[in-house]
Design an enzyme around this catalytic site. Sequence first.
Site, short mmCIF file in Angstrom:
data_model
loop_
_atom_site.label_atom_id
_atom_site.label_comp_id
_atom_site.label_asym_id
_atom_site.label_seq_id
_atom_site.Cartn_x
_atom_site.Cartn_y
_atom_site.Cartn_z
N ARG A 215 -4.68 2.01 0.47
CA ARG A 215 -4.35 3.43 0.70
C ARG A 215 -5.37 4.32 -0.01
O ARG A 215 -5.67 5.42 0.45
CB ARG A 215 -2.92 3.73 0.22
N ASP B 289 -2.30 7.01 -5.64
CA ASP B 289 -2.26 8.33 -6.27
C ASP B 289 -3.60 8.75 -6.85
O ASP B 289 -3.80 9.94 -7.15
CB ASP B 289 -1.20 8.34 -7.38
N HIS C 178 -0.93 -1.32 -11.15
CA HIS C 178 0.16 -1.50 -10.18
C HIS C 178 1.00 -2.70 -10.58
O HIS C 178 0.49 -3.66 -11.16
CB HIS C 178 -0.40 -1.71 -8.76
N HIS D 246 5.62 6.55 -11.19
CA HIS D 246 5.74 6.30 -9.73
C HIS D 246 5.07 7.48 -9.02
O HIS D 246 3.90 7.77 -9.26
CB HIS D 246 7.23 6.13 -9.38
N SER E 207 11.35 3.96 -5.55
CA SER E 207 12.02 4.81 -4.56
C SER E 207 12.70 3.98 -3.48
O SER E 207 13.83 4.28 -3.05
CB SER E 207 11.05 5.82 -3.95
N1 NMX Z 1 -3.49 2.92 -18.21
C1 NMX Z 1 -3.18 2.46 -19.43
N2 NMX Z 1 -2.38 1.40 -19.65
C2 NMX Z 1 -1.90 0.77 -18.57
C3 NMX Z 1 -2.21 1.16 -17.26
C4 NMX Z 1 -3.03 2.30 -17.11
N3 NMX Z 1 -3.33 2.78 -15.90
N4 NMX Z 1 -1.59 0.32 -16.41
C5 NMX Z 1 -0.90 -0.57 -17.16
N5 NMX Z 1 -1.08 -0.30 -18.47
C6 NMX Z 1 -0.48 -0.97 -19.61
C7 NMX Z 1 1.03 -0.89 -19.53
O1 NMX Z 1 1.49 0.38 -20.02
C8 NMX Z 1 1.45 -2.05 -20.37
O2 NMX Z 1 1.29 -1.70 -21.71
P1 NMX Z 1 2.33 -2.18 -22.85
O3 NMX Z 1 2.27 -3.66 -22.84
O4 NMX Z 1 1.81 -1.54 -24.08
O5 NMX Z 1 3.67 -1.66 -22.43
C9 NMX Z 1 0.38 -3.10 -20.04
O6 NMX Z 1 -0.76 -2.36 -19.55
C10 NMX Z 1 0.78 -4.11 -18.99
O7 NMX Z 1 1.23 -3.40 -17.85
P2 NMX Z 1 1.05 -4.03 -16.37
O8 NMX Z 1 1.86 -5.27 -16.32
O9 NMX Z 1 -0.39 -4.11 -16.02
O10 NMX Z 1 1.65 -2.89 -15.47
P3 NMX Z 1 3.17 -2.64 -15.06
O11 NMX Z 1 3.45 -3.51 -13.88
O12 NMX Z 1 4.06 -2.76 -16.23
O13 NMX Z 1 3.15 -1.12 -14.63
C11 NMX Z 1 2.26 0.80 -13.55
C12 NMX Z 1 2.57 -0.68 -13.40
C13 NMX Z 1 1.82 1.34 -12.20
C14 NMX Z 1 3.53 1.54 -13.98
C15 NMX Z 1 1.14 0.98 -14.61
O14 NMX Z 1 -0.03 0.34 -14.16
C16 NMX Z 1 0.86 2.43 -14.94
O15 NMX Z 1 1.56 3.00 -15.81
N6 NMX Z 1 -0.16 3.06 -14.28
C17 NMX Z 1 -0.45 4.47 -14.46
C18 NMX Z 1 0.58 5.33 -13.72
C19 NMX Z 1 0.38 5.26 -12.20
O16 NMX Z 1 -0.71 5.38 -11.69
N7 NMX Z 1 1.50 5.08 -11.47
C20 NMX Z 1 1.47 5.13 -9.99
C21 NMX Z 1 1.81 3.80 -9.33
C22 NMX Z 1 1.78 3.96 -7.81
N8 NMX Z 1 2.88 4.78 -7.31
O17 NMX Z 1 2.70 5.68 -6.55
O18 NMX Z 1 4.04 4.53 -7.67
C1 MLT Z 2 4.54 2.85 -3.99
O1 MLT Z 2 3.92 3.23 -3.01
O2 MLT Z 2 5.78 2.77 -4.00
C2 MLT Z 2 3.80 2.54 -5.26
O3 MLT Z 2 2.54 2.01 -5.01
C3 MLT Z 2 4.57 1.74 -6.26
C4 MLT Z 2 4.89 0.32 -5.88
O4 MLT Z 2 4.66 -0.14 -4.78
O5 MLT Z 2 5.38 -0.40 -6.79
#
Ligand code: NMX
Ligand code: MLT
Length: 412
Positions: free
Chosen positions: A327, A373, A318, A271, A241
């Site tokens: 948070r 979240d 994350h 996100h 964002s």
């Molecule tokens: N559950 C399952 N798999 C996960 C999770 C999770 N919570 N977090 C990461 N992975 C997987 C990810 O999909 C990736 O798999 P692949 O290689 O098959 O594509 C692998 O682990 C490596 O990912 P990371 O490098 O650890 O994480 P990345 O930086 O790519 O993504 C998020 C960060 C936040 C997108 C990821 O952790 C996620 O999808 N979390 C769940 C959704 C979530 O809670 N999002 C909110 C973030 C905060 N916000 O408000 O924005």
């Molecule tokens: C945010 O607050 O924007 C989320 O934690 C995602 C991020 O910082 O990458």
Amino acid sequence: MGVIKDRFKAKADIVAAEVKEILKEHGKKKIGEVTLSQVYQGMRGITGLVTETSLLDAQEGIRFRGYTIPELQQKLPKAAGGTEPLPEGLFYLMLVGDLPTEENVHHLTSVWQRRSHVPNYVFDTIEALPVSAHPMTQFVVAIMALQIESQFSKKYAAGLSKKDYWNVVFDDSMDLISRLPRIAAYIYRRKYKNGDHIQPNGLLDWSGNFAHMMGYEGEEFKELMRLYMTIHADHEGGNVSAHATHLVGSALSDPYLSFAAGMNGLAGPLHGLANQEVIKWIFEMREELKTDLPSKEQIGEYVKKTLAEGKVVPGYGHAVLRKTDPRFTAQAEFAKKHCPDDPIVQTVWNVYEVAPPILEGTGKIKNPWPNVDAHSGSLLKHYGLIEEDFYTVLFGVSRALGVLASLCWDRA
Ligand code: NMX
Ligand code: MLT
């Protein structure tokens, strides 16, 4: 308004001169190397942008202008009788760079009250959408309708000198922040309360009035909103964002266009929409296990099942953080104080005990700890704001503070 605007400009002029000097002296200095996987995997770990308002450390979490969340809870002015910080104070801090006085914060509250009028055509535009439209869709459409009010786009079209861009971006940002709670509350009442709308209360602070317009009068809920609006406001510049707002703003798109872009990003399930996904995930688990309070063993099995189905466990992981999100901790502290016996809150805490080792055990998830979240929905449910589809709109209203303060800095 004049005082805050003048202070901001005075600070921004000093920083602009410093940056000019630094670039003159050190502009050719190399600050890192870039690997192929960084290029293919979303620029992870590349220092590529400057954000004035906050700094995210992988181990420690967010600092706003050098202050942690517990420090802000201590140092920022509060509502009468309250203990949580007023987000007006955080906005002042992000914008001006100094801690505000009570007077600064009250001034900002009254400026935002004064500027909060939303023209009727914005409500008409929302009404043109089916009620079934996701609240984030309604929110973004309303922001786009409000763009008609942009002073920046009008003045730019009439011919605006570069040195005056910041001034009008500042005014647009203030107008937009002032109006968002009214728009968000309108969408809430339209979608979930049969269009039974509640008029603003001109005596309340920004978050208190937002809670009031949504129909929540309890002082504890208003305190939750003040905390929520403070901690969701900013997370440095790399998140979707903030980055989208900054990127679109770099085309001199006005603050309405830029913020709408950021909100389209926030609406993604990886996100901001993750707050809705967390509650959905917990309720699906409760439904499947036929219990309001699944045991830790049951939760563990459910986490494994989610992973086996090729889905993410929402609220965990994350891109930058490698520890529990402060948070999350701030919200857990609020829950300990106000609602420790709530079964949804207890489930969130049980997931926190059980999920990280399982996620870590996959060997590929870089951060097995909870993010912001993972906790927010349980608190909202506790106070009766049960409509989880709406949760990302709350996040969006808060995020306006950080990304628009940053946009002012970009232009200045
Ligand atoms: N559950 C399952 N798999 C996960 C999770 C999770 N919570 N977090 C990461 N992975 C997987 C990810 O999909 C990736 O798999 P692949 O290689 O098959 O594509 C692998 O682990 C490596 O990912 P990371 O490098 O650890 O994480 P990345 O930086 O790519 O993504 C998020 C960060 C936040 C997108 C990821 O952790 C996620 O999808 N979390 C769940 C959704 C979530 O809670 N999002 C909110 C973030 C905060 N916000 O408000 O924005
Ligand atoms: C945010 O607050 O924007 C989320 O934690 C995602 C991020 O910082 O990458």
